[in-house]
Design a protein around this motif. Structure first.
Motif, PDB file in Angstrom:
ATOM      1  N   GLY A 136       0.810  -1.387  -0.121  1.00  0.00           N
ATOM      2  CA  GLY A 136       0.160  -0.169  -0.272  1.00  0.00           C
ATOM      3  C   GLY A 136       0.915   1.300   0.016  1.00  0.00           C
ATOM      4  N   PRO A 137       0.261   2.416   0.484  1.00  0.00           N
ATOM      5  CA  PRO A 137       1.122   3.757   0.468  1.00  0.00           C
ATOM      6  C   PRO A 137       2.188   3.663   1.155  1.00  0.00           C
ATOM      7  CG  PRO A 137      -0.998   3.953   1.642  1.00  0.00           C
ATOM      8  CD  PRO A 137      -1.120   2.489   1.038  1.00  0.00           C
ATOM      9  N   PHE A 255       7.714  -5.192  -6.601  1.00  0.00           N
ATOM     10  CA  PHE A 255       6.307  -5.783  -6.785  1.00  0.00           C
ATOM     11  C   PHE A 255       5.304  -4.996  -5.690  1.00  0.00           C
ATOM     12  CE2 PHE A 255       3.563  -9.373  -4.899  1.00  0.00           C
ATOM     13  CZ  PHE A 255       2.848  -9.548  -6.092  1.00  0.00           C
ATOM     14  N   GLY A 256       5.743  -4.755  -4.475  1.00  0.00           N
ATOM     15  CA  GLY A 256       4.862  -4.236  -3.446  1.00  0.00           C
ATOM     16  C   GLY A 256       4.314  -2.828  -4.178  1.00  0.00           C
ATOM     17  N   LYS A 257       5.063  -2.043  -4.963  1.00  0.00           N
ATOM     18  CA  LYS A 257       4.669  -0.626  -5.513  1.00  0.00           C
ATOM     19  C   LYS A 257       3.911  -0.886  -6.647  1.00  0.00           C
ATOM     20  CE  LYS A 257       8.671   1.774  -3.948  1.00  0.00           C
ATOM     21  NZ  LYS A 257       9.944   2.618  -4.404  1.00  0.00           N
ATOM     22  N   HIS A 260       0.426  -1.535  -5.220  1.00  0.00           N
ATOM     23  CA  HIS A 260      -0.147  -0.485  -4.755  1.00  0.00           C
ATOM     24  C   HIS A 260      -0.742   0.598  -5.787  1.00  0.00           C
ATOM     25  CE1 HIS A 260      -0.788   3.398  -2.706  1.00  0.00           C
ATOM     26  NE2 HIS A 260       0.383   4.030  -3.249  1.00  0.00           N
ATOM     27  N   HIS A 261       0.076   0.778  -6.865  1.00  0.00           N
ATOM     28  CA  HIS A 261      -0.270   1.548  -7.811  1.00  0.00           C
ATOM     29  C   HIS A 261      -1.454   0.895  -8.771  1.00  0.00           C
ATOM     30  CE1 HIS A 261       2.405   4.755  -7.171  1.00  0.00           C
ATOM     31  NE2 HIS A 261       3.293   3.841  -7.259  1.00  0.00           N
ATOM     32  N   ALA A 262      -1.459  -0.425  -9.180  1.00  0.00           N
ATOM     33  CA  ALA A 262      -2.382  -1.171  -9.606  1.00  0.00           C
ATOM     34  C   ALA A 262      -3.783  -1.249  -9.081  1.00  0.00           C
ATOM     35  CB  ALA A 262      -2.107  -2.629 -10.083  1.00  0.00           C
ATOM     36  N   ARG A 270     -15.168  -2.467  -4.941  1.00  0.00           N
ATOM     37  CA  ARG A 270     -14.610  -3.853  -5.133  1.00  0.00           C
ATOM     38  C   ARG A 270     -13.404  -3.986  -4.396  1.00  0.00           C
ATOM     39  NH1 ARG A 270     -18.517  -6.706  -7.374  1.00  0.00           N
ATOM     40  NH2 ARG A 270     -19.608  -5.533  -9.173  1.00  0.00           N
ATOM     41  N   ARG A 271     -13.070  -3.189  -3.540  1.00  0.00           N
ATOM     42  CA  ARG A 271     -11.682  -3.250  -2.896  1.00  0.00           C
ATOM     43  C   ARG A 271     -11.607  -4.090  -1.483  1.00  0.00           C
ATOM     44  NH1 ARG A 271      -9.101   2.660  -3.447  1.00  0.00           N
ATOM     45  NH2 ARG A 271      -9.031   2.934  -5.648  1.00  0.00           N
TER      46      ARG A 271
END
Length: 317
Positions: A136-137, A255-257, A260-262, A270-271
């Motif tokens: 996440g952020p 991968f984490g970034k 997060h952006h996707a 839907r989250r």
């Protein structure tokens, strides 16, 4: 680590449920948490009492997806059920009354031993931290302390003893490190969680042809194990015999970034898991406070002959 019989729940005023102003609401019911399901399962099962309980009382490995997705409803309800959250927490606690025994080393265990139950709770707290911080952020130290304080409120919902709960975020970090170094064990239940080479198709891919899934399953299993290992505390990686390099860490951060952006492209509706989404909608005035809880669909229920077993969440749907 010896396990005691469960202590009497602490008495007092009804605990205050978590609400939409909390960081826990923002991140715990997020579908990105499913990425951490193998991490959470392995970290929980490495606890001697939890691992023994899973090996002797659970059919998790015969119904991985069904067990995972139905468990999210009551566990998520302790966070998102608002006025009925304390009742949901008592139901969750009740599923653990009969999970007890003696492990293969002769050590007694009980799922409601406060130290054992708190360890499971602490992994859900750290899952929330990891979703926000690694997928996440990102989180500041102040936000991590806020999440810690919220996890204490969350724990109080169960009515369990406060004895095992660290006094603050710094003490929790010491607790987490001590558990990783001195208590957690390599056992069959942990290895089985990490072995996803032959896992069935997840429900979201049910329309995918079986032959395509079989081709994808091997690479998917290796990738899942790789990032799961990267999220383990170093002492856990060492105990399980995994290596982790600086290059691996850089790749995991990329991968984490990407995740997060996707995720920003996913519609907000839907989250979140359905139980979490129902909580947000109730707070927005879209549902009455006393509306029935959202329950798991029938496809996730235990086998018909097991639906009345006391350790199962099995709503009449």
């Amino acid at each position: 680590m010896p396990s005691r019989e469960p202590e009497e729940p602490e008495q007092g005023a009804e605990p205050e449920p978590l609400g939409p102003e909390t960081l826990t609401w923002r991140f715990f019911g997020d579908w990105r948490g499913v990425l951490l399901a193998p991490w959470a399962g392995a970290m929980q099962n490495m606890h001697p009492g939890l691992g023994a309980g899973v090996e002797e009382h659970s059919r998790f490995f015969e119904e991985r997806w069904e067990r995972l997705f139905r468990s999210l409803y009551p566990i998520g309800g302790v966070v998102y059920d608002g006025p009925r959250a304390a009742r949901t927490a008592r139901e969750v606690r009740g599923y653990h009354h009969t999970i007890k025994g003696v492990d293969r080393h002769g050590r007694p265990y009980h799922a409601l031993d406060p130290d054992t139950f708190y360890w499971a709770h602490s992994t859900f707290f750290m899952l929330t931290v990891l979703v926000a911080d690694r997928f996440g952020p990102g989180l500041s130290e102040a936000q991590k302390r806020q999440l810690f304080e919220e996890h204490v409120r969350w724990w109080r919902m169960y009515g369990m003893s406060m004895r095992p709960v660290p006094r603050d975020w710094e003490a929790f970090q010491a607790y987490w490190e001590r558990m990783a170094r001195e208590v957690l064990e390599d056992n069959k239940a942990t290895r089985d969680v990490l072995d996803v080479r032959y896992i069935a198709k997840p429900p979201a891919l049910r329309r995918m042809p079986d032959v395509v899934w079989r081709l994808l399953r091997g690479p998917q299993a290796r990738f899942t194990l790789w990032y799961t290992v990267g999220l383990f505390p170093p002492a856990v990686r060492e105990r399980l015999g995994y290596r982790w390099t600086v290059r691996d860490e850089r790749r995991l951060r990329r991968f984490g970034k990407l995740v997060h952006h996707a995720w920003k492209l996913v519609p907000r509706s839907r989250r979140f898991h359905p139980r979490a989404r129902a909580g947000w909608e109730r707070e927005a005035g879209l549902h009455a406070a006393g509306a029935p809880a959202v329950e798991t669909p029938a496809r996730n229920l235990p086998l018909p002959e097991e639906r009345d077993w006391p350790q199962h969440y099995s709503p009449r749907v």
